[in-house]
Design a protein around this motif. Structure first.
Motif, short mmCIF file in Angstrom:
data_model
loop_
_atom_site.label_atom_id
_atom_site.label_comp_id
_atom_site.label_asym_id
_atom_site.label_seq_id
_atom_site.Cartn_x
_atom_site.Cartn_y
_atom_site.Cartn_z
N GLU A 35 36.59 35.13 53.35
CA GLU A 35 37.44 36.25 52.95
C GLU A 35 38.46 35.76 51.92
OE1 GLU A 35 37.96 39.68 53.36
OE2 GLU A 35 39.70 39.26 52.08
N ARG A 45 46.12 46.95 55.06
CA ARG A 45 45.49 48.02 54.28
C ARG A 45 45.29 49.25 55.15
NH1 ARG A 45 41.22 44.19 51.37
NH2 ARG A 45 40.19 44.32 53.36
N GLN A 105 41.01 52.47 60.68
CA GLN A 105 40.25 51.29 60.23
C GLN A 105 41.05 50.01 60.45
OE1 GLN A 105 38.34 51.70 56.43
NE2 GLN A 105 38.48 49.52 55.96
P1 RFL Z 1 36.21 46.50 52.48
O1 RFL Z 1 36.98 47.12 53.56
O2 RFL Z 1 36.65 46.74 51.07
O3 RFL Z 1 36.18 44.93 52.75
C1 RFL Z 1 35.71 44.01 51.78
C2 RFL Z 1 36.39 42.68 52.04
O4 RFL Z 1 35.89 41.71 51.11
C3 RFL Z 1 36.99 40.99 50.58
N1 RFL Z 1 36.58 40.48 49.25
C4 RFL Z 1 36.18 39.20 49.04
N2 RFL Z 1 36.07 38.16 49.88
C5 RFL Z 1 35.65 36.98 49.33
N3 RFL Z 1 35.37 36.82 48.00
C6 RFL Z 1 35.47 37.86 47.14
N4 RFL Z 1 35.18 37.71 45.85
C7 RFL Z 1 35.89 39.12 47.65
N5 RFL Z 1 36.10 40.33 47.10
C8 RFL Z 1 36.51 41.14 48.08
C9 RFL Z 1 38.12 41.98 50.52
O5 RFL Z 1 39.39 41.34 50.50
C10 RFL Z 1 37.89 42.76 51.82
O6 RFL Z 1 38.58 42.21 52.91
O7 RFL Z 1 34.66 46.89 52.53
P2 RFL Z 1 33.71 47.21 53.81
O8 RFL Z 1 33.85 46.14 54.86
O9 RFL Z 1 32.39 47.52 53.22
O10 RFL Z 1 34.32 48.54 54.46
C11 RFL Z 1 34.29 49.77 53.77
C12 RFL Z 1 35.51 50.63 54.13
O11 RFL Z 1 36.68 49.84 53.99
C13 RFL Z 1 35.62 51.89 53.27
O12 RFL Z 1 34.35 52.44 53.04
C14 RFL Z 1 36.52 52.97 53.92
O13 RFL Z 1 37.84 52.53 54.01
C15 RFL Z 1 36.46 54.27 53.12
N6 RFL Z 1 37.36 55.31 53.66
C16 RFL Z 1 37.00 56.07 54.76
N7 RFL Z 1 35.84 55.83 55.41
C17 RFL Z 1 35.51 56.54 56.55
O14 RFL Z 1 34.43 56.30 57.11
N8 RFL Z 1 36.35 57.51 57.09
C18 RFL Z 1 37.54 57.81 56.49
O15 RFL Z 1 38.28 58.63 57.03
C19 RFL Z 1 37.89 57.11 55.27
N9 RFL Z 1 39.05 57.36 54.64
C20 RFL Z 1 38.59 55.55 53.05
C21 RFL Z 1 39.42 56.60 53.57
C22 RFL Z 1 39.03 54.78 51.95
C23 RFL Z 1 40.25 55.05 51.38
N10 RFL Z 1 40.64 54.21 50.30
C24 RFL Z 1 41.90 53.64 50.16
C25 RFL Z 1 39.64 53.68 49.38
C26 RFL Z 1 40.63 56.88 52.99
C27 RFL Z 1 41.05 56.14 51.89
C28 RFL Z 1 42.36 56.50 51.26
#
Ligand code: RFL
Ligand code: PHB
Length: 394
Positions: A35, A45, A105
């Motif tokens: 990570e 976050r 999350q």
């Molecule tokens: P993440 O959570 O972005 O995690 C990726 C991780 O990889 C790290 N990373 C690296 N590590 C090593 N080397 C690199 N080069 C790297 N580059 C990045 C990052 O630091 C991070 O820790 O992806 P993951 O695990 O695929 O999870 C996806 C979810 O986080 C995302 O789809 C959701 O948050 C989307 N989302 C929602 N999803 C739902 O199912 N229900 C919801 O109600 C919902 N509401 C939302 C949301 C996303 C939002 N934002 C901010 C985009 C509401 C919002 C406002």
């Protein structure tokens, strides 16, 4: 250079990467998670809040269901407001008992980190310059930098769970990777407030001033969003301006009942639909936001990350259990079928509820008429409800 060996090298310690390493560990398969950020950063976050039952089931399978069961809330429906009136989608009634679970999350990620710690899982934080190598061969490896040293992790497979801005996608040659994208020229300004939510269930609002959403994390913590410009500066939204704008978009009864308080978090998220195909190249697999993004309107992002991990963990477990490669061979095809259905649904909810710059008077009337139709038709409401609770896994 230090060299270690593991079975599955995972890039990214967000929900997808942690969930995968936890599920594999429970079947005796080793992994190392790399990570880029610190754990504190990842846990600060604020993102998703709505979990499908498939996601909840998977979290139980991963052994992280206890606090979720105690602290989450179940929602049997939600409201959509337009033309000043609220209308309910009775998800449970329309789908024969379907519900969603409200649990942040941030809490899911915290539970997964704690479970990884309890099992001495290897999660390397602040790993810089993580790079996948030799993914086309049977002997792929990862390198990363930490504490002024270069480290190498040899593995059987690499899984890119590094989100939209990660590195793993770029290990797939441009000639192989197809990209599908729609960028919406708007954003969501999201805030948290330590006040009770306006109602037990969520409220989505279509308004001439723009979309708004009243959501929640618990009975004492509310999450609100208003549609804004994509380059909006959150600092230009002092508390009073936010509450005023939100109230201006809500139906009168909701605006009157809202309990305001100091904003404890404020950020702008862009809206984007994005898919890459395939989700596998050689011994590299992509999962979650690394492979696809949905606009948040349908609450599908985290749930899609979970369903990818369901398919991929099954594929890896069958491979190590009995040398059966079929799950891995079919991973991309099967995961993408579910991804595209959620992409369609999220796009549909987004264009139904937002004020988009390209919308003229005609499009606004079509929007109103589609909403009128939706609430006049049990079939249309059922289609919405069955997508919102989450389509079944194949
Ligand atoms: P993440 O959570 O972005 O995690 C990726 C991780 O990889 C790290 N990373 C690296 N590590 C090593 N080397 C690199 N080069 C790297 N580059 C990045 C990052 O630091 C991070 O820790 O992806 P993951 O695990 O695929 O999870 C996806 C979810 O986080 C995302 O789809 C959701 O948050 C989307 N989302 C929602 N999803 C739902 O199912 N229900 C919801 O109600 C919902 N509401 C939302 C949301 C996303 C939002 N934002 C901010 C985009 C509401 C919002 C406002
Ligand atoms: C949230 O609570 O953050 C949330 C809820 C529903 C959505 C998107 C985000 O559609």
């Amino acid at each position: 250079m230090s060299i270690t060996r593991t079975q599955v090298g995972v890039i990214g310690g967000g929900p997808a990467g942690l969930l995968l390493s936890q599920l594999l560990h429970l079947k005796g398969i080793s992994s190392v998670v790399l990570e880029r950020q610190s754990r504190d950063y990842v846990l600060a976050r604020i993102r998703a809040g709505v979990l499908e039952q498939g996601t909840v089931g998977l979290l139980h399978e991963a052994g992280v269901g206890a606090r979720l069961d105690r602290e989450s809330q179940t929602h049997e429906g939600f409201d959509i407001a337009f033309s000043g009136r609220r209308h309910r989608i009775d998800m449970a009634g329309l789908t024969g008992g379907g519900v969603v679970t409200v649990y942040g999350q941030t809490e899911v990620t915290r539970d997964l980190y704690e479970a990884r710690d309890a099992m001495s899982g290897v999660v390397i934080e602040e790993a810089d310059n993580v790079t996948p190598h030799n993914v086309e061969s049977d002997a792929p490896y990862l390198t990363y930098e930490k504490n002024d040293g270069i480290h190498r992790v040899d593995c059987d497979f690499i899984v890119g769970c590094d989100g939209f801005h990660g590195v793993s996608r770029s290990a797939i040659p441009e000639l192989v990777l197809k990209t599908f994208e729609r960028v919406y020229p708007i954003g969501w300004l999201g805030i948290l407030s330590k006040t009770p939510p306006i109602s037990h269930e969520n409220l989505y609002v279509r308004h001439d001033r723009g979309f708004a959403l009243c959501s929640q994390r618990s009975s004492i913590l509310s999450r609100y969003y208003v549609q804004c410009a994509v380059d909006e500066d959150p600092d230009e939204w002092p508390d009073e301006r936010f509450w005023e704008e939100l109230k201006a978009r809500l139906p009168e009864d909701a605006a009157a009942s809202i309990i305001t308080g100091p904003l404890v978090e404020k950020s702008v998220a862009p809206l984007r639909s994005f898919v890459v195909e395939p989700m596998r190249y050689g011994r590299l697999f992509l999962a979650g936001d690394a492979a696809h993004i949905v606009p948040p309107t349908g609450a599908k992002g985290l749930n899609l990350a979970a369903s990818d991990i369901h398919y991929l963990s099954q594929g890896l477990i069958h491979f190590y259990d009995r040398g059966d490669e079929q799950g891995l061979t079919n991973y991309s095809k099967i995961a993408l079928r579910r991804v595209w259905k959620a992409e369609r649904f999220s796009w549909w909810m987004t264009q139904l509820l937002h004020r988009l710059p390209e919308h003229g008077a005609f499009d606004r009337r079509i929007q109103e008429s589609e909403l009128e139709y939706l609430f006049s038709s049990k079939a249309a409401m059922t289609a919405l409800a069955e997508n919102y609770i989450g389509l079944p896994y194949e």
